[in-house]
Write an enzyme that holds these catalytic residues in place. Structure first.
Site, PDB file in Angstrom:
ATOM      1  N   CYS B 170       0.645   8.515   2.222  1.00 48.37           N
ATOM      2  CA  CYS B 170      -0.457   7.552   2.150  1.00 48.37           C
ATOM      3  C   CYS B 170      -0.383   6.501   3.251  1.00 48.37           C
ATOM      4  O   CYS B 170      -1.258   5.647   3.341  1.00 48.37           O
ATOM      5  CB  CYS B 170      -0.472   6.903   0.776  1.00 48.37           C
ATOM      6  SG  CYS B 170      -0.394   8.140  -0.525  1.00 48.37           S
ATOM      7  N   HIS B 310      -2.506  -2.434   0.070  1.00 52.48           N
ATOM      8  CA  HIS B 310      -2.443  -0.991  -0.205  1.00 52.48           C
ATOM      9  C   HIS B 310      -2.857  -0.737  -1.658  1.00 52.48           C
ATOM     10  O   HIS B 310      -3.567   0.232  -1.933  1.00 52.48           O
ATOM     11  CB  HIS B 310      -1.022  -0.481   0.045  1.00 52.48           C
ATOM     12  CG  HIS B 310      -0.864   0.986  -0.144  1.00 52.48           C
ATOM     13  ND1 HIS B 310      -1.474   1.902   0.683  1.00 52.48           N
ATOM     14  CD2 HIS B 310      -0.176   1.716  -1.064  1.00 52.48           C
ATOM     15  CE1 HIS B 310      -1.161   3.134   0.279  1.00 52.48           C
ATOM     16  NE2 HIS B 310      -0.393   3.046  -0.776  1.00 52.48           N
ATOM     17  N   GLU B 321       4.069  -4.611  -4.495  1.00 54.37           N
ATOM     18  CA  GLU B 321       3.446  -5.033  -3.238  1.00 54.37           C
ATOM     19  C   GLU B 321       3.141  -6.532  -3.262  1.00 54.37           C
ATOM     20  O   GLU B 321       3.395  -7.237  -2.268  1.00 54.37           O
ATOM     21  CB  GLU B 321       2.160  -4.250  -2.982  1.00 54.37           C
ATOM     22  CG  GLU B 321       1.498  -4.659  -1.669  1.00 54.37           C
ATOM     23  CD  GLU B 321       0.218  -3.895  -1.357  1.00 54.37           C
ATOM     24  OE1 GLU B 321      -0.252  -3.119  -2.209  1.00 54.37           O
ATOM     25  OE2 GLU B 321      -0.302  -4.095  -0.243  1.00 54.37           O
ATOM     26  N   LYS B 339      -9.395   0.017  -2.606  1.00 53.37           N
ATOM     27  CA  LYS B 339      -9.297   1.235  -3.415  1.00 53.37           C
ATOM     28  C   LYS B 339     -10.021   1.091  -4.750  1.00 53.37           C
ATOM     29  O   LYS B 339     -10.334   2.095  -5.398  1.00 53.37           O
ATOM     30  CB  LYS B 339      -7.835   1.630  -3.628  1.00 53.37           C
ATOM     31  CG  LYS B 339      -7.170   2.132  -2.329  1.00 53.37           C
ATOM     32  CD  LYS B 339      -5.762   2.619  -2.551  1.00 53.37           C
ATOM     33  CE  LYS B 339      -5.102   3.059  -1.252  1.00 53.37           C
ATOM     34  NZ  LYS B 339      -4.701   1.917  -0.378  1.00 53.37           N
ATOM     35  N   HIS B 344      -8.333   6.315  -3.616  1.00 53.29           N
ATOM     36  CA  HIS B 344      -7.218   6.402  -2.679  1.00 53.29           C
ATOM     37  C   HIS B 344      -7.468   7.549  -1.702  1.00 53.29           C
ATOM     38  O   HIS B 344      -7.431   8.711  -2.088  1.00 53.29           O
ATOM     39  CB  HIS B 344      -5.924   6.629  -3.456  1.00 53.29           C
ATOM     40  CG  HIS B 344      -4.685   6.447  -2.633  1.00 53.29           C
ATOM     41  ND1 HIS B 344      -4.708   6.403  -1.257  1.00 53.29           N
ATOM     42  CD2 HIS B 344      -3.382   6.287  -2.995  1.00 53.29           C
ATOM     43  CE1 HIS B 344      -3.477   6.229  -0.808  1.00 53.29           C
ATOM     44  NE2 HIS B 344      -2.657   6.157  -1.843  1.00 53.29           N
ATOM     45  N   PHE B 403       4.471   7.940  -0.321  1.00 54.34           N
ATOM     46  CA  PHE B 403       5.543   8.750  -0.905  1.00 54.34           C
ATOM     47  C   PHE B 403       6.530   9.102   0.206  1.00 54.34           C
ATOM     48  O   PHE B 403       6.126   9.484   1.307  1.00 54.34           O
ATOM     49  CB  PHE B 403       4.983  10.063  -1.475  1.00 54.34           C
ATOM     50  CG  PHE B 403       4.424   9.978  -2.866  1.00 54.34           C
ATOM     51  CD1 PHE B 403       4.270   8.773  -3.524  1.00 54.34           C
ATOM     52  CD2 PHE B 403       4.044  11.144  -3.538  1.00 54.34           C
ATOM     53  CE1 PHE B 403       3.758   8.716  -4.817  1.00 54.34           C
ATOM     54  CE2 PHE B 403       3.533  11.103  -4.828  1.00 54.34           C
ATOM     55  CZ  PHE B 403       3.388   9.884  -5.463  1.00 54.34           C
TER      56      PHE B 403
END
Lengths: 83, 415
Positions: B170, B310, B321, B339, B344, B403
């Protein structure tokens, strides 16, 4: 196809395939044209065209034969001879 | 050592909110929703618990010529659409033998993707199993390879300074931009078309994300499902989309009188080396990425007014975050989380959200975060909700995490 197609029928069928795969207008697919130099068809698209032509006309086009089919006319003659 | 000044002169995107940048931006400002019920038959067939998707607002096959579309994976299609828009927006013409807007040897591409073309891979595997070798497309490999989107853009625009395709899940789109900035710093290119693309909505990817328990299952309320920073968030919504930005040496842009949206002033990239999907509990990698980005830009935390987060709407991720942002920058920054509106976009996210960050600076307005009805008390930061907020911004950060423990922070500044 149950009956042997005429050369004109083969050309028409081939032109439809070339139009579908490579976006070349069917009118531009004429016997004297080179697939690579005139119609701008790459080797990947030629493989697709060959597979579709095999299905449409019930012929086998082995890779070493495919390499010899430089022009649309070559392909029409090959199919006419082998169908 | 001072940086080469890198400006952004062109933007392009196709997203669940719109088929280009202006429609995406307008929809985001208007608080519109890009998340829909996933009504594909396989959702029912496999009894998938997550039944939502943020699919493209405009089908790429409606935009591209038919023959070109059939030679490209969907991910490649949207990268090309976004890159073309960005290229034209920068005032460049498509190259011909008579005219090239940019010297090809000084033009690069850096477009990341998380997975590339899994839909092609799996469709062609089905064809092989069911119909045999003859029916497998000769384009299978170039359609599934993750460098395909960047490669096709490079061919179309005649980029010969190097074509790159970072894969950091991502964070891929953001890493695409960071890499492009570095190419210009290193003197390898004057102009780089950079960004990210993803189109991986397929039964197996959705099933895999379901099994990792990362997707929202608020199936009856698609418009309320993606809710970053909200106390009732329950996972992300898988989306698809692409973003592309034209990065250019400032003197190159000035010489041709280009319109300048702003600057990519610096980046920070770190890696957690902790867990393949989970965040580091103290967020040290995220903190260092943001701090490094600000330092590389020659700024301090006080200069950063805004963070485009994010924030994917997962229970753990958003809080981690927020804590990292507070630690790295302080509690004065204003946040938003796109998002909530478009889901996403995976490898496309960092690029599309960088465009949003840049436009927030350019227009002086931060879009609101949808669905933020009850802010998780652990966020501890000012997140824009309800209406867009008018605010003059000199510098803003875009965060992207992936990830694998990839952390990328980008600093954008005003023109």
């Amino acid at each position: 196809m149950s009956e042997k197609p005429s050369d004109a029928e083969i050309l028409k069928g081939l032109a439809d395939i070339v139009e579908e795969v490579a976006g070349v207008a069917t009118d531009d697919v004429t016997t004297e044209k080179s697939f690579v130099d005139d119609l701008d068809i790459d080797s990947l698209s030629m493989v697709e065209i060959a597979v579709q032509a095999e299905d449409k006309f019930g012929v086998k086009i082995p890779d070493d034969e495919l390499a010899n089919l430089k022009t649309v006319g070559d392909a029409v003659n090959y199919i006419a001879k082998n169908v | 050592m001072s940086n080469v000044d890198v400006v952004i002169t062109g933007l392009g995107a196709t997203t669940p909110l719109g088929g280009d940048v202006s429609s995406t931006w307008d929809a985001l400002l208007a608080g519109q929703n890009g998340i829909r019920r996933n009504d594909k038959e396989w959702v029912e067939r496999f009894d998938l618990p997550a039944r939502l998707a943020a699919t493209l607002a405009v089908e790429p096959t409606e935009v591209l010529p038919r023959v070109q579309a059939r030679r490209l994976d969907r991910c490649e299609q949207i990268a090309l659409i976004a890159a073309r828009e960005a290229w034209a927006d920068a005032g460049f013409d498509l190259p011909t033998d008579e005219h090239e807007s940019v010297d090809p040897e000084r033009l690069g591409v850096s477009i990341g993707t998380g997975i590339g073309g899994p839909v092609t891979l799996l469709d062609q595997d089905d064809i092989l199993e069911q119909q045999g070798l003859r029916k497998v497309s000769p384009l299978t490999v170039p359609m599934l390879m993750p460098n395909g989107p960047a490669a096709h853009v490079g061919i179309e625009l005649r980029a010969r300074a190097g074509v790159h395709s970072p894969a950091s899940a991502c964070a891929s789109g953001a890493e695409g931009l960071a890499n492009a900035w570095q190419m210009i710093q290193n003197g390898r290119a004057d102009v780089v078309v950079a960004g990210g693309a993803e189109a991986c909505i397929h039964p197996i990817t959705v099933a895999g994300f379901c099994q990792s328990r990362t997707l929202s299952t608020r199936n009856d309320e698609p418009e309320r499902a993606s809710r970053p920073f909200d106390a009732d968030r329950d996972g992300f919504v898988l989306g698809e989309g692409a973003g592309a930005l034209v990065l250019e040496r400032a003197d190159h842009a000035a010489a041709r009188g280009a319109r300048i949206y702003g600057r990519l002033a610096g980046y920070g990239i770190t890696s957690d080396a902790h867990h393949i999907t989970g965040n580091h509990p103290e967020g040290v990698g995220q903190i260092r990425a943001i701090e490094n980005a600000v330092r590389t830009a020659g700024l301090t935390a006080a200069d950063i007014g805004h963070v485009n987060a994010h924030a994917t709407s997962t229970v753990v991720g958003d809080i981690g975050e927020a804590a990292a942002i507070r630690k790295a920058l302080g509690d004065h920054v204003v946040l938003t989380a796109p998002k909530a509106s478009m889901g996403h976009l995976v490898g496309g996210a960092g690029a599309v959200e960088s465009i949003v960050t840049l436009l927030s600076i350019y227009y002086g307005v931060i879009p609101a975060t949808r669905n933020l009805e009850n802010v998780d008390p652990r966020v501890g930061l000012d997140v824009v909700t309800g209406e867009p907020r008018k605010i003059e911004l000199a510098a803003a950060v875009n965060d992207s995490f992936g990830f694998g423990g990839h952390n990328v922070a980008l600093v954008f500044t005003s023109a």
